[in-house]
Design a protein around this motif. Structure first.
Motif, PDB file in Angstrom:
ATOM      1  N   LEU A  15     -13.316 -12.658  24.607  1.00 35.51           N
ATOM      2  CA  LEU A  15     -13.374 -11.207  24.733  1.00 35.51           C
ATOM      3  C   LEU A  15     -14.068 -10.548  23.568  1.00 35.51           C
ATOM      4  O   LEU A  15     -14.077  -9.336  23.448  1.00 35.51           O
ATOM      5  CB  LEU A  15     -11.964 -10.648  24.922  1.00 35.51           C
ATOM      6  CG  LEU A  15     -11.301 -11.157  26.208  1.00 35.51           C
ATOM      7  CD1 LEU A  15      -9.904 -10.608  26.338  1.00 35.51           C
ATOM      8  CD2 LEU A  15     -12.119 -10.795  27.421  1.00 35.51           C
ATOM      9  N   ALA A  16     -14.708 -11.324  22.713  1.00 35.78           N
ATOM     10  CA  ALA A  16     -15.481 -10.738  21.624  1.00 35.78           C
ATOM     11  C   ALA A  16     -16.708 -10.029  22.173  1.00 35.78           C
ATOM     12  O   ALA A  16     -17.221  -9.112  21.557  1.00 35.78           O
ATOM     13  CB  ALA A  16     -15.895 -11.820  20.629  1.00 35.78           C
ATOM     14  N   GLY A  17     -17.163 -10.421  23.354  1.00 33.26           N
ATOM     15  CA  GLY A  17     -18.281  -9.762  24.028  1.00 33.26           C
ATOM     16  C   GLY A  17     -17.781  -9.116  25.289  1.00 33.26           C
ATOM     17  O   GLY A  17     -16.644  -9.295  25.702  1.00 33.26           O
ATOM     18  N   PRO A  18     -18.618  -8.301  25.962  1.00 31.82           N
ATOM     19  CA  PRO A  18     -18.157  -7.612  27.159  1.00 31.82           C
ATOM     20  C   PRO A  18     -17.919  -8.566  28.323  1.00 31.82           C
ATOM     21  O   PRO A  18     -18.557  -9.587  28.445  1.00 31.82           O
ATOM     22  CB  PRO A  18     -19.287  -6.644  27.481  1.00 31.82           C
ATOM     23  CG  PRO A  18     -20.451  -7.091  26.694  1.00 31.82           C
ATOM     24  CD  PRO A  18     -19.962  -7.950  25.575  1.00 31.82           C
ATOM     25  N   ALA A  19     -16.976  -8.207  29.160  1.00 34.83           N
ATOM     26  CA  ALA A  19     -16.681  -8.929  30.396  1.00 34.83           C
ATOM     27  C   ALA A  19     -16.060  -7.935  31.360  1.00 34.83           C
ATOM     28  O   ALA A  19     -15.742  -6.823  30.977  1.00 34.83           O
ATOM     29  CB  ALA A  19     -15.712 -10.084  30.119  1.00 34.83           C
ATOM     30  N   LEU A  20     -15.861  -8.326  32.600  1.00 30.91           N
ATOM     31  CA  LEU A  20     -15.291  -7.431  33.594  1.00 30.91           C
ATOM     32  C   LEU A  20     -13.895  -7.873  33.943  1.00 30.91           C
ATOM     33  O   LEU A  20     -13.646  -9.040  34.176  1.00 30.91           O
ATOM     34  CB  LEU A  20     -16.146  -7.419  34.861  1.00 30.91           C
ATOM     35  CG  LEU A  20     -17.553  -6.879  34.677  1.00 30.91           C
ATOM     36  CD1 LEU A  20     -18.320  -7.031  35.988  1.00 30.91           C
ATOM     37  CD2 LEU A  20     -17.516  -5.434  34.251  1.00 30.91           C
ATOM     38  N   ALA A  21     -12.964  -6.908  34.047  1.00 26.64           N
ATOM     39  CA  ALA A  21     -11.617  -7.208  34.497  1.00 26.64           C
ATOM     40  C   ALA A  21     -11.640  -7.387  36.001  1.00 26.64           C
ATOM     41  O   ALA A  21     -12.522  -6.896  36.683  1.00 26.64           O
ATOM     42  CB  ALA A  21     -10.673  -6.066  34.107  1.00 26.64           C
ATOM     43  N   GLN A  22     -10.638  -8.059  36.538  1.00 21.63           N
ATOM     44  CA  GLN A  22     -10.624  -8.343  37.954  1.00 21.63           C
ATOM     45  C   GLN A  22     -10.121  -7.174  38.799  1.00 21.63           C
ATOM     46  O   GLN A  22     -10.579  -6.978  39.900  1.00 21.63           O
ATOM     47  CB  GLN A  22      -9.776  -9.585  38.216  1.00 21.63           C
ATOM     48  CG  GLN A  22     -10.356 -10.821  37.561  1.00 21.63           C
ATOM     49  CD  GLN A  22     -11.723 -11.151  38.093  1.00 21.63           C
ATOM     50  OE1 GLN A  22     -11.948 -11.130  39.283  1.00 21.63           O
ATOM     51  NE2 GLN A  22     -12.668 -11.428  37.214  1.00 21.63           N
ATOM     52  N   GLY A  55      -6.726  -5.245  25.715  1.00 19.29           N
ATOM     53  CA  GLY A  55      -7.462  -5.722  26.874  1.00 19.29           C
ATOM     54  C   GLY A  55      -8.382  -4.656  27.432  1.00 19.29           C
ATOM     55  O   GLY A  55      -8.331  -3.497  27.052  1.00 19.29           O
ATOM     56  N   MET A  56      -9.243  -5.053  28.354  1.00 20.88           N
ATOM     57  CA  MET A  56     -10.136  -4.123  29.021  1.00 20.88           C
ATOM     58  C   MET A  56      -9.412  -3.529  30.211  1.00 20.88           C
ATOM     59  O   MET A  56      -8.496  -4.128  30.750  1.00 20.88           O
ATOM     60  CB  MET A  56     -11.401  -4.843  29.482  1.00 20.88           C
ATOM     61  CG  MET A  56     -12.234  -5.335  28.321  1.00 20.88           C
ATOM     62  SD  MET A  56     -13.625  -6.321  28.863  1.00 20.88           S
ATOM     63  CE  MET A  56     -12.846  -7.916  29.030  1.00 20.88           C
ATOM     64  N   THR A  57      -9.832  -2.338  30.629  1.00 24.82           N
ATOM     65  CA  THR A  57      -9.214  -1.649  31.741  1.00 24.82           C
ATOM     66  C   THR A  57     -10.284  -1.246  32.737  1.00 24.82           C
ATOM     67  O   THR A  57     -11.347  -0.774  32.337  1.00 24.82           O
ATOM     68  CB  THR A  57      -8.480  -0.379  31.240  1.00 24.82           C
ATOM     69  OG1 THR A  57      -7.525  -0.765  30.262  1.00 24.82           O
ATOM     70  CG2 THR A  57      -7.777   0.336  32.374  1.00 24.82           C
ATOM     71  N   VAL A 101     -12.389 -16.772  34.563  1.00 27.00           N
ATOM     72  CA  VAL A 101     -11.564 -15.797  35.261  1.00 27.00           C
ATOM     73  C   VAL A 101     -10.714 -15.112  34.202  1.00 27.00           C
ATOM     74  O   VAL A 101     -10.012 -15.774  33.437  1.00 27.00           O
ATOM     75  CB  VAL A 101     -10.674 -16.470  36.330  1.00 27.00           C
ATOM     76  CG1 VAL A 101      -9.737 -15.458  36.959  1.00 27.00           C
ATOM     77  CG2 VAL A 101     -11.538 -17.134  37.386  1.00 27.00           C
ATOM     78  N   ILE A 102     -10.804 -13.770  34.156  1.00 29.08           N
ATOM     79  CA  ILE A 102     -10.089 -12.988  33.140  1.00 29.08           C
ATOM     80  C   ILE A 102      -9.094 -12.084  33.852  1.00 29.08           C
ATOM     81  O   ILE A 102      -9.472 -11.262  34.687  1.00 29.08           O
ATOM     82  CB  ILE A 102     -11.075 -12.157  32.304  1.00 29.08           C
ATOM     83  CG1 ILE A 102     -12.100 -13.079  31.654  1.00 29.08           C
ATOM     84  CG2 ILE A 102     -10.328 -11.329  31.252  1.00 29.08           C
ATOM     85  CD1 ILE A 102     -13.243 -12.362  30.980  1.00 29.08           C
ATOM     86  N   ASP A 103      -7.815 -12.237  33.533  1.00 32.02           N
ATOM     87  CA  ASP A 103      -6.744 -11.466  34.152  1.00 32.02           C
ATOM     88  C   ASP A 103      -6.532 -10.151  33.416  1.00 32.02           C
ATOM     89  O   ASP A 103      -6.325 -10.149  32.197  1.00 32.02           O
ATOM     90  CB  ASP A 103      -5.450 -12.287  34.140  1.00 32.02           C
ATOM     91  CG  ASP A 103      -4.286 -11.565  34.785  1.00 32.02           C
ATOM     92  OD1 ASP A 103      -4.491 -10.919  35.833  1.00 32.02           O
ATOM     93  OD2 ASP A 103      -3.171 -11.646  34.247  1.00 32.02           O
ATOM     94  N   ASN A 104      -6.600  -9.052  34.137  1.00 38.42           N
ATOM     95  CA  ASN A 104      -6.363  -7.720  33.585  1.00 38.42           C
ATOM     96  C   ASN A 104      -7.189  -7.437  32.338  1.00 38.42           C
ATOM     97  O   ASN A 104      -6.745  -6.740  31.433  1.00 38.42           O
ATOM     98  CB  ASN A 104      -4.873  -7.501  33.295  1.00 38.42           C
ATOM     99  CG  ASN A 104      -4.079  -7.344  34.568  1.00 38.42           C
ATOM    100  OD1 ASN A 104      -4.522  -6.703  35.512  1.00 38.42           O
ATOM    101  ND2 ASN A 104      -2.919  -7.962  34.613  1.00 38.42           N
ATOM    102  N   GLY A 105      -8.376  -7.982  32.265  1.00 39.06           N
ATOM    103  CA  GLY A 105      -9.273  -7.685  31.162  1.00 39.06           C
ATOM    104  C   GLY A 105      -8.811  -8.211  29.824  1.00 39.06           C
ATOM    105  O   GLY A 105      -9.312  -7.793  28.783  1.00 39.06           O
ATOM    106  N   LYS A 106      -7.862  -9.130  29.804  1.00 37.12           N
ATOM    107  CA  LYS A 106      -7.321  -9.570  28.531  1.00 37.12           C
ATOM    108  C   LYS A 106      -7.244 -11.083  28.366  1.00 37.12           C
ATOM    109  O   LYS A 106      -7.605 -11.608  27.340  1.00 37.12           O
ATOM    110  CB  LYS A 106      -5.921  -8.976  28.335  1.00 37.12           C
ATOM    111  CG  LYS A 106      -5.299  -9.341  27.008  1.00 37.12           C
ATOM    112  CD  LYS A 106      -4.115  -8.497  26.715  1.00 37.12           C
ATOM    113  CE  LYS A 106      -3.375  -8.879  25.479  1.00 37.12           C
ATOM    114  NZ  LYS A 106      -4.113  -9.224  24.329  1.00 37.12           N
ATOM    115  N   THR A 107      -6.776 -11.786  29.364  1.00 35.24           N
ATOM    116  CA  THR A 107      -6.450 -13.199  29.212  1.00 35.24           C
ATOM    117  C   THR A 107      -7.321 -14.067  30.124  1.00 35.24           C
ATOM    118  O   THR A 107      -7.405 -13.806  31.320  1.00 35.24           O
ATOM    119  CB  THR A 107      -4.966 -13.434  29.565  1.00 35.24           C
ATOM    120  OG1 THR A 107      -4.163 -12.551  28.785  1.00 35.24           O
ATOM    121  CG2 THR A 107      -4.559 -14.870  29.287  1.00 35.24           C
ATOM    122  N   VAL A 108      -7.923 -15.088  29.562  1.00 40.34           N
ATOM    123  CA  VAL A 108      -8.670 -16.051  30.370  1.00 40.34           C
ATOM    124  C   VAL A 108      -7.641 -16.926  31.067  1.00 40.34           C
ATOM    125  O   VAL A 108      -6.876 -17.635  30.422  1.00 40.34           O
ATOM    126  CB  VAL A 108      -9.626 -16.904  29.507  1.00 40.34           C
ATOM    127  CG1 VAL A 108     -10.285 -17.982  30.350  1.00 40.34           C
ATOM    128  CG2 VAL A 108     -10.661 -16.025  28.845  1.00 40.34           C
TER     129      VAL A 108
END
Length: 166
Positions: A15-22, A55-57, A101-108
């Motif tokens: 998560l040091a770089g951008p990603a999308l939450a599910q 986490g990301m939202t 796969v990233i759960d709720n923008g926080k956890t792989v």
């Protein structure tokens, strides 16, 4: 050269770089003074537990001020993992890391691995627990390893994954 073995894929490493939450994380709307539930205006993001924990939202607009972080030497970005061959303990290639796969923008919570096939034909995907993948860094190169064989991965439950529409 110093070897670093990372025993688990830690969410902060990706998560040091951008990603999308599910999907969106929603909490109950707040109640007004009369005890009636308030409905937020359309397009407004609801606060979530991910907000407080880094986490990301998912939202229509960004409502939090930007924050910056510092990566630790052992952290790994997703771009360094995606496309990496996955090796077993016999140094045989058993698959390739396709996605995370990233759960709720926080956890792989999973690593999408392609198995089988040749030149993109007959390929299928499985979802591997990040804790079962080990990373080894030597001579500036990163190697991903699992304790399994090709047949075990080929016979694992299939993960429905479409690279083109992800």
């Amino acid at each position: 050269m110093k070897n670093i073995v990372i025993t688990t894929l830690v969410a902060s490493a990706f998560l040091a770089g951008p990603a999308l939450a599910q999907d969106k994380t929603m909490q109950k709307p707040a109640a007004d003074q009369a005890g009636q539930m308030k409905t937020p205006p359309a397009g407004t993001a609801m606060p979530s537990s991910a907000d407080a924990m880094g986490g990301m939202t998912m939202a229509d607009t960004a409502t939090a001020k930007i924050k910056f972080v510092t990566a630790r030497p052992a952290d790994v970005t997703s771009s360094k993992l995606v496309g990496k061959n996955l090796y077993n303990n016999k140094n045989e290639t058993v698959g390739e890391i396709e996605d995370l796969v990233i759960d709720n923008g926080k956890t792989v919570t999973g690593v999408v691995v392609s198995v089988g096939g040749f030149l993109g034909m007959g390929e299928r995907y499985v979802l591997v627990d990040p804790a079962s993948i080990f990373l080894h860094r030597a001579d500036g190169k990163l190697k991903a390893m699992v304790d399994t064989d090709k047949d075990t991965l080929k016979n694992a439950p299939e993960f429905k994954y479409d690279k083109k529409n992800s």
